[in-house]
Design an enzyme around this catalytic site. Structure first.
Site, PDB file in Angstrom:
ATOM      1  N   LYS A  57      -4.026  -2.601   7.411  1.00 45.15           N
ATOM      2  CA  LYS A  57      -4.776  -2.397   6.173  1.00 45.15           C
ATOM      3  C   LYS A  57      -5.374  -3.694   5.645  1.00 45.15           C
ATOM      4  O   LYS A  57      -5.781  -3.778   4.484  1.00 45.15           O
ATOM      5  CB  LYS A  57      -3.879  -1.731   5.120  1.00 45.15           C
ATOM      6  CG  LYS A  57      -3.379  -0.362   5.605  1.00 45.15           C
ATOM      7  CD  LYS A  57      -3.069   0.615   4.515  1.00 45.15           C
ATOM      8  CE  LYS A  57      -2.787   1.992   5.129  1.00 45.15           C
ATOM      9  NZ  LYS A  57      -2.094   2.896   4.218  1.00 45.15           N
ATOM     10  N   HIS A  80      26.596   2.697  -2.184  1.00 47.77           N
ATOM     11  CA  HIS A  80      26.142   1.473  -1.522  1.00 47.77           C
ATOM     12  C   HIS A  80      26.861   1.328  -0.175  1.00 47.77           C
ATOM     13  O   HIS A  80      28.068   1.521  -0.106  1.00 47.77           O
ATOM     14  CB  HIS A  80      26.480   0.239  -2.367  1.00 47.77           C
ATOM     15  CG  HIS A  80      25.606   0.098  -3.571  1.00 47.77           C
ATOM     16  ND1 HIS A  80      26.021  -0.566  -4.706  1.00 47.77           N
ATOM     17  CD2 HIS A  80      24.348   0.503  -3.826  1.00 47.77           C
ATOM     18  CE1 HIS A  80      25.049  -0.546  -5.597  1.00 47.77           C
ATOM     19  NE2 HIS A  80      24.028   0.100  -5.091  1.00 47.77           N
ATOM     20  N   THR A  91       0.811  -1.219   0.000  1.00 46.39           N
ATOM     21  CA  THR A  91       0.000   0.000   0.000  1.00 46.39           C
ATOM     22  C   THR A  91       0.848   1.274   0.000  1.00 46.39           C
ATOM     23  O   THR A  91       0.313   2.372  -0.119  1.00 46.39           O
ATOM     24  CB  THR A  91      -0.946   0.017   1.221  1.00 46.39           C
ATOM     25  OG1 THR A  91      -0.145  -0.103   2.396  1.00 46.39           O
ATOM     26  CG2 THR A  91      -1.932  -1.134   1.163  1.00 46.39           C
ATOM     27  N   GLY A  92       2.167   1.133   0.117  1.00 45.14           N
ATOM     28  CA  GLY A  92       3.044   2.308   0.042  1.00 45.14           C
ATOM     29  C   GLY A  92       3.220   2.735  -1.412  1.00 45.14           C
ATOM     30  O   GLY A  92       2.882   1.996  -2.348  1.00 45.14           O
ATOM     31  N   TYR A 151      21.557  -2.643 -15.601  1.00 49.53           N
ATOM     32  CA  TYR A 151      20.798  -2.231 -16.788  1.00 49.53           C
ATOM     33  C   TYR A 151      21.765  -1.825 -17.897  1.00 49.53           C
ATOM     34  O   TYR A 151      21.566  -2.148 -19.070  1.00 49.53           O
ATOM     35  CB  TYR A 151      19.860  -1.049 -16.489  1.00 49.53           C
ATOM     36  CG  TYR A 151      19.063  -1.141 -15.209  1.00 49.53           C
ATOM     37  CD1 TYR A 151      18.794  -2.387 -14.615  1.00 49.53           C
ATOM     38  CD2 TYR A 151      18.580  -0.005 -14.587  1.00 49.53           C
ATOM     39  CE1 TYR A 151      18.072  -2.467 -13.431  1.00 49.53           C
ATOM     40  CE2 TYR A 151      17.855  -0.075 -13.403  1.00 49.53           C
ATOM     41  CZ  TYR A 151      17.618  -1.307 -12.825  1.00 49.53           C
ATOM     42  OH  TYR A 151      16.912  -1.362 -11.656  1.00 49.53           O
ATOM     43  N   GLU A 203      31.697  -5.061  -7.276  1.00 50.10           N
ATOM     44  CA  GLU A 203      32.177  -3.708  -6.979  1.00 50.10           C
ATOM     45  C   GLU A 203      33.070  -3.761  -5.745  1.00 50.10           C
ATOM     46  O   GLU A 203      33.209  -4.815  -5.114  1.00 50.10           O
ATOM     47  CB  GLU A 203      30.998  -2.751  -6.786  1.00 50.10           C
ATOM     48  CG  GLU A 203      30.099  -3.089  -5.609  1.00 50.10           C
ATOM     49  CD  GLU A 203      28.786  -2.287  -5.602  1.00 50.10           C
ATOM     50  OE1 GLU A 203      28.285  -1.944  -6.685  1.00 50.10           O
ATOM     51  OE2 GLU A 203      28.273  -2.028  -4.510  1.00 50.10           O
ATOM     52  N   ILE A 236      13.979  -5.356  -1.257  1.00 50.28           N
ATOM     53  CA  ILE A 236      14.391  -4.219  -2.096  1.00 50.28           C
ATOM     54  C   ILE A 236      14.931  -3.079  -1.222  1.00 50.28           C
ATOM     55  O   ILE A 236      15.803  -2.332  -1.633  1.00 50.28           O
ATOM     56  CB  ILE A 236      13.174  -3.694  -2.910  1.00 50.28           C
ATOM     57  CG1 ILE A 236      12.460  -4.843  -3.652  1.00 50.28           C
ATOM     58  CG2 ILE A 236      13.596  -2.584  -3.861  1.00 50.28           C
ATOM     59  CD1 ILE A 236      13.283  -5.584  -4.656  1.00 50.28           C
ATOM     60  N   THR A 237      14.404  -2.941  -0.026  1.00 48.74           N
ATOM     61  CA  THR A 237      14.712  -1.829   0.884  1.00 48.74           C
ATOM     62  C   THR A 237      16.207  -1.526   0.989  1.00 48.74           C
ATOM     63  O   THR A 237      17.007  -2.428   1.214  1.00 48.74           O
ATOM     64  CB  THR A 237      14.178  -2.168   2.297  1.00 48.74           C
ATOM     65  OG1 THR A 237      12.828  -2.559   2.184  1.00 48.74           O
ATOM     66  CG2 THR A 237      14.333  -0.989   3.239  1.00 48.74           C
ATOM     67  N   GLU A 253       5.984   3.194  -3.384  1.00 51.54           N
ATOM     68  CA  GLU A 253       6.895   2.360  -4.177  1.00 51.54           C
ATOM     69  C   GLU A 253       6.348   0.944  -4.319  1.00 51.54           C
ATOM     70  O   GLU A 253       6.397   0.349  -5.394  1.00 51.54           O
ATOM     71  CB  GLU A 253       8.267   2.300  -3.502  1.00 51.54           C
ATOM     72  CG  GLU A 253       8.950   3.643  -3.338  1.00 51.54           C
ATOM     73  CD  GLU A 253       9.558   4.118  -4.639  1.00 51.54           C
ATOM     74  OE1 GLU A 253      10.166   3.301  -5.339  1.00 51.54           O
ATOM     75  OE2 GLU A 253       9.396   5.315  -4.953  1.00 51.54           O
TER      76      GLU A 253
END
Lengths: 292, 379
Positions: A43, A247, A17-18, A159, A209, A96-97, A20
């Site tokens: 919710k 990061h 419901t956020g 990407y 990296e 993902i956070t 993002e």
């Protein structure tokens, strides 16, 4: 076949419901991912464009048979959410956070490794198997089905490299973002193991990296176990020591974790390392040229 | 986020790690007042985020008021390996009998906290390892179990520390672990861990690094950040919520996503250029963020050209282009810009730039082409 996500995925989005969570959850559904539920405490009973929302992950598992969870919860509550998903019996959690405190992740990781569930992330763009399923924030329209398995600590760099590969005619079997945090649920080795077992994957590209020793450990693993060709890329040759480069995990500590050391470790084990994203695609073309 | 010695010691004190009495001071007057209150002898210590303070003359013993004043004067404003001394710590002097080394840190490879103890302190841990690798005892701690008495005893006995101080050293290690966990530290290091002539165990130095992602639950620690010691561009960027790292070169860089920005710096360096900064405008970069970012990049006087490298995913290239046009409307831009827009809405973005016909803005299609162009323009 695809790795980790596919036609059997039944996804619950924690934080649907956020802003993002909603945007990407619906995006993932539009791509064909089976998004069966959302979870936002307080919710329960609502829905997001027909996707039922529950108060707990346990409810989403019981009522909708969710087997995969995507975590979009803000950093302060994200570890709680990952642990909730694990407790509810979810087999695969994709977090993902960005910005989860390291000590929270130390506890999550230690708990995770005592069970059989898998965590990808946090601080990652998720997993895309072109033509099959998309769980996360990877813009799917740049990628097509193909034979290159891509695993990366970075989102946009993935990407870029995926795009360079696409311009030379390559598609992807799966793209897995393992994330840019110092404590990640899945390592390069975990994902390379999956690509090894995946019939569609013929070539593996790993995109690392600065920071930590994961790439060095992976080099050892590849030398001993990998049967499919692997191409490497490392970002951060110009990064100064002691500075966090965006990061949380991208930091050279003293003389440890440099791009140079990682590239050399991979090359010493016979892994070709592209010095630019373009060069990665060139190497791929030279290895799989006949198929491109 | 690295803390100054006295800030680290404040956290130590809070968690029961014994430290000598001391007071911070920002002026000579404050330092003398602190010395008078503590009683002589005192040690005047430069507070900078770099090691080797003693060798650089930044730590001095004062036996009386005159000495305290002279040392405070000499040390304040001193340059220690590129760091200017803005603060002092005045501390009761300790009589040294033995110097040990203790630390708790995050072991990224093992993904566990690592506790370390050595009976050879007072020198760098690398130095200890070089002199006698067996002199450092290492033990991983299960974060779900926490630091138990046995961890402390194993460390103490295996490190071979003096029998009469095993108990207080074990107690100190346990308090140190509590500090590590409860303050969300990535590193707590005590070097030297001192045994005084009266056989008391105290932390004589404190090196503490706090996880920046945890500051939302540590407002008091967050307030310890010292803007005076920060680079002006880095401070400006942080206040605007941008991820920025200052570098030595002259080519300003902006990209979206940490990995892509790092890669952009590398590609520019390979093309023969020298990046002036790392700036990640983040996912979903909005026009306002772009204006902020341009201001931060151009506030560095060394910048002679700027490269925007955007691969739009969540970030929309038209938003970035609009932000750039707005920035050019607000700022008097004197250096050339090279802009590479690829991905989501890239054609719209390029059209916005073409329509605006900004002076000295060059649009390139590829990352490599853009890097070569900006190197050429930067001179």
């Amino acid at each position: 076949m695809s790795v980790l996500v596919g036609k059997d995925t039944r996804l619950v989005v924690c934080g649907l419901t956020g802003r993002e969570g909603r945007f990407h959850g619906l995006n993932n559904r539009n791509y064909g991912t089976n998004v069966v539920a959302g979870m936002t405490p307080g919710k329960g009973g609502q829905d997001v464009e027909g996707i039922p929302v529950y108060n707990t992950v346990h409810d989403a598992v019981e009522k909708e048979g969710a087997n995969t969870a995507m975590v979009f919860v803000p950093p302060a509550g994200a570890a709680d959410s990952i642990l909730e998903a694990l407790d509810a019996g979810i087999e695969l959690v994709i977090a993902i956070t960005e910005g989860i405190p390291v000590h929270d992740m130390l506890r999550v990781y230690t708990h995770l490794k005592r069970g059989n569930a898998r965590l990808v992330g946090p601080n990652c763009p998720g997993i895309l198997s072109p033509g099959k399923a998309n769980v996360g924030i990877i813009p799917a329209h740049f990628f097509s089905e193909g034979n290159v398995g891509l695993v990366s600590r970075s989102g946009t760099l993935t990407y870029q490299i995926g795009n360079e590969l696409a311009q030379r005619g390559f598609g992807n079997s799966s793209i897995v973002g393992i994330g840019g945090d110092p404590i990640a649920g899945s390592s390069f080795i975990d994902i390379i193991q999956l690509f090894e077992q995946d019939d569609e994957t013929e070539l593996i590209v790993m995109c690392g990296e600065i920071g930590g020793e994961e790439e060095e450990r992976t080099a050892e693993y590849i030398a001993e176990h990998a049967t499919k060709p692997v191409i490497g890329y490392i970002a951060g040759f110009t990064a100064p020591p002691g500075k966090t480069m965006g990061h949380a995990g991208a930091i050279i500590s003293g003389s440890k974790g440099t791009a140079q050391a990682k590239a050399e470790a991979l090359e010493a084990k016979g892994v070709r390392v592209g010095r630019t994203p373009t060069e990665v695609a060139e190497i791929a073309a030279s290895m799989l040229g006949a198929k491109a | 986020m690295d803390l100054l010695e006295y800030q680290g010691k404040q956290l130590f004190k809070k968690h029961g790690v014994p430290v000598p009495e001391g007071r911070p001071a920002k002026t000579v007057e404050e330092a003398v007042a602190a010395a008078e209150a503590l009683g002589y002898p005192v040690v005047i210590k430069a507070q900078v985020l770099i090691g080797g303070r003693g060798k650089a003359g930044g730590i001095k013993l004062a036996k009386a008021r005159g000495e305290a004043e002279a040392h405070a004067k000499a040390i304040l404003g001193m340059d220690i390996r590129g760091f200017t001394v803005h603060e002092l710590y005045v501390e009761q002097a300790s009589e040294i009998d033995e110097e040990y080394y203790a630390a708790i840190l995050l072991d990224r490879t093992a993904k566990k906290p690592l506790a370390m103890l050595s009976r050879m302190g007072g020198m760098d841990v690398e130095e200890i390892a070089a002199k006698d690798p067996t002199a450092i005892v290492r033990l991983h701690v299960d974060p779900l179990i926490g630091f138990q008495g046995f961890h402390g005893r194993r460390l103490a006995y295996e490190a071979g520390i003096a029998a009469d101080v095993v108990k207080p050293v074990v107690a100190l290690l346990s308090r140190l672990y509590e500090t590590f966990v409860e303050e969300d530290a990535l590193l707590v290091e005590v070097n030297p861990l001192l045994v005084t002539k009266s056989r008391e165990v105290v932390a004589l130095d404190a090196k503490v690094t706090i996880d920046g992602n945890s500051l939302h639950r540590h407002p008091e620690t967050a307030a310890m950040r010292n803007p005076a010691a920060e680079d002006p561009q880095e401070q400006m960027a942080r206040e605007r919520g941008l991820t920025y790292v200052k570098l030595d070169g002259n080519i300003g860089i902006l990209g979206n996503g940490a990995g892509l920005v790092m890669s952009t710096l590398d590609v520019v360096a390979q093309a023969g250029g020298s990046p002036a900064n790392f700036l990640d405008a983040g996912g979903g970069s909005k026009a306002e963020a772009i204006v902020d970012a341009v201001e931060v990049i151009l506030s560095n006087p060394k910048v002679t050209a700027v490269l925007f490298n955007i691969f739009g995913g969540i970030t929309r290239c038209d938003e970035v282009a609009r932000g750039l046009v707005t920035a050019f409307g607000q700022i008097d831009v004197k250096v050339p810009f090279v802009v590479r827009l690829d991905g989501t809405n890239d054609e719209e973005g390029r059209k916005i730039l073409a329509d605006a016909s900004l002076p000295n803005v060059h649009v390139e299609k590829t990352m490599l082409g853009a890097a070569r162009k900006v190197v050429e323009l930067a001179g």
